[in-house]
Design a protein around this motif. Structure first.
Motif, short mmCIF file in Angstrom:
data_model
loop_
_atom_site.label_atom_id
_atom_site.label_comp_id
_atom_site.label_asym_id
_atom_site.label_seq_id
_atom_site.Cartn_x
_atom_site.Cartn_y
_atom_site.Cartn_z
N HIS A 186 28.79 27.30 70.60
CA HIS A 186 27.98 27.79 69.48
C HIS A 186 28.31 26.99 68.21
O HIS A 186 27.41 26.52 67.49
CB HIS A 186 28.26 29.28 69.25
N THR B 262 27.94 31.85 74.52
CA THR B 262 27.74 30.49 75.03
C THR B 262 28.97 29.96 75.76
O THR B 262 28.96 28.82 76.23
CB THR B 262 27.39 29.52 73.90
N SER C 184 22.48 32.98 69.69
CA SER C 184 23.70 32.83 70.46
C SER C 184 24.90 33.18 69.60
O SER C 184 24.80 33.29 68.38
CB SER C 184 23.84 31.39 70.99
N GLU D 247 23.23 27.01 74.35
CA GLU D 247 23.20 26.69 72.92
C GLU D 247 22.09 25.69 72.61
O GLU D 247 21.39 25.80 71.61
CB GLU D 247 24.55 26.13 72.48
#
Length: 320
Positions: free
Chosen positions: A151, A91, A86, A98
């Motif tokens: 993230h 995200t 990711s 995530e």
């Protein structure tokens, strides 16, 4: 066998090193470095990649449960955990992505490591996505954390779980927080990674979309310098518990200044279009690497112009 030296365990050179995320940009460089050192490497990746050293054993897998990790850990002395699927942008608006992409596999690894307390863990986290920026004050390892993206929040959560594992199970772990790592082999990936994205646009003569006014500050670290720090971590005796180490060049660069160096290196103008900034992008990311220097006698050696020259040469050797 491990030998105890006080509260530290030196890495036994004969034991295997497991690299998770070996097919990624940093993972490929790390695997090559370890192989060149004569290390026994087990490289795990979701997909194959070119130029794998002949001495490296490769497993194409995406372990997600403790049972998946258990056979991979047999005979292993150190795990380098670089696997991540990711980015801050990918995200955005999707926190469960995530969880599934990065946090769940990390927790499964920790559960499997509970039965193997002598294995050292090196976890690659992030510096730019974690710290709360402070004007004129570079972020240290004990600086406040305020992730702006899911993230980054996932990285912070993973660090907390790793610390809890090390505390409960007498684990030994080093958490590395690199700044923006770049260099040869880094592919364009949507809008993630300003260096490969901008150099790709330069090569094709295309226009680059810039989020914000180009005055955000980032610390750019050449990949060979990051891998050199990983090597130092590997051969340095490990203390019980967890330690966090920033890995950065220690000099912030405005994005507009980065573009200027790229134009100097390539001899081409970078066409760009500025649009409104994104909420996931911190205005500054100044990182203090003093602890890495203190613990591992490590300093970034490659300056931005030299690193971009090497990256540009590599890019122009690739088939368009």
């Amino acid at each position: 066998m491990w030998r105890s030296t006080g509260n530290c365990w030196p890495h036994p050179m004969s034991e295997r090193i497991l690299v998770l995320g070996a097919g990624g940009f940093i993972g490929r460089h790390l695997v090559r470095r370890l192989a060149s050192m004569g290390q026994d490497v087990l490289a795990v990746s979701r997909r194959p990649w070119p130029d794998i050293p002949a001495s490296v054993e490769v497993r194409l897998a995406e372990p997600r449960s403790p049972l998946d990790f258990a056979p991979l850990l047999n005979g292993v002395g150190t795990v380098f955990h670089l696997a991540s699927s990711s980015t801050p942008g990918s995200t955005a608006g999707h926190p469960l992505d995530e969880l599934e992409a990065n946090l769940r596999p990390t927790l499964a690894l920790l559960e499997s490591l509970q039965e193997r307390p002598l294995i050292s863990l090196v976890y690659v986290s992030s510096a730019g996505t974690l710290y709360q920026p402070a004007p004129d004050t570079p972020s240290r390892e004990d600086s406040p954390l305020l992730p702006r993206s899911y993230h980054g929040a996932g990285k912070a959560a993973a660090e907390a779980f790793i610390h809890a594992w090390a505390s409960q199970y007498d684990g030994r772990t080093t958490i590395l927080r690199p700044s923006n790592v770049y260099g040869p082999g880094q592919l364009e990936k949507g809008s993630f990674g300003i260096v490969p994205t901008a150099l790709g646009k330069l090569r094709r003569g295309e226009e680059l979309t810039v989020w914000g006014d180009g005055n955000i500050v980032r610390d750019f670290l050449y990949v060979d310098d990051f891998v050199a720090l990983c090597e130092r971590v590997l051969v340095t005796p490990k203390a019980r518990g967890s330690r966090i180490v920033n890995v950065a060049c220690g000099k912030g660069t405005r994005i507009n200044d980065l573009f200027g160096v790229m134009e100097l290196v390539t001899g081409r103008p970078l066409l760009r279009r500025y649009v409104a900034g994104r909420g996931v992008d911190a205005p500054r990311a100044d990182i203090d690497p003093s602890l890495a220097r203190q613990l591992f006698d490590w300093t970034a050696r490659v300056d931005l112009e030299q690193g971009l020259q090497e990256t540009w040469r590599w890019l122009n050797r690739q088939t368009p």
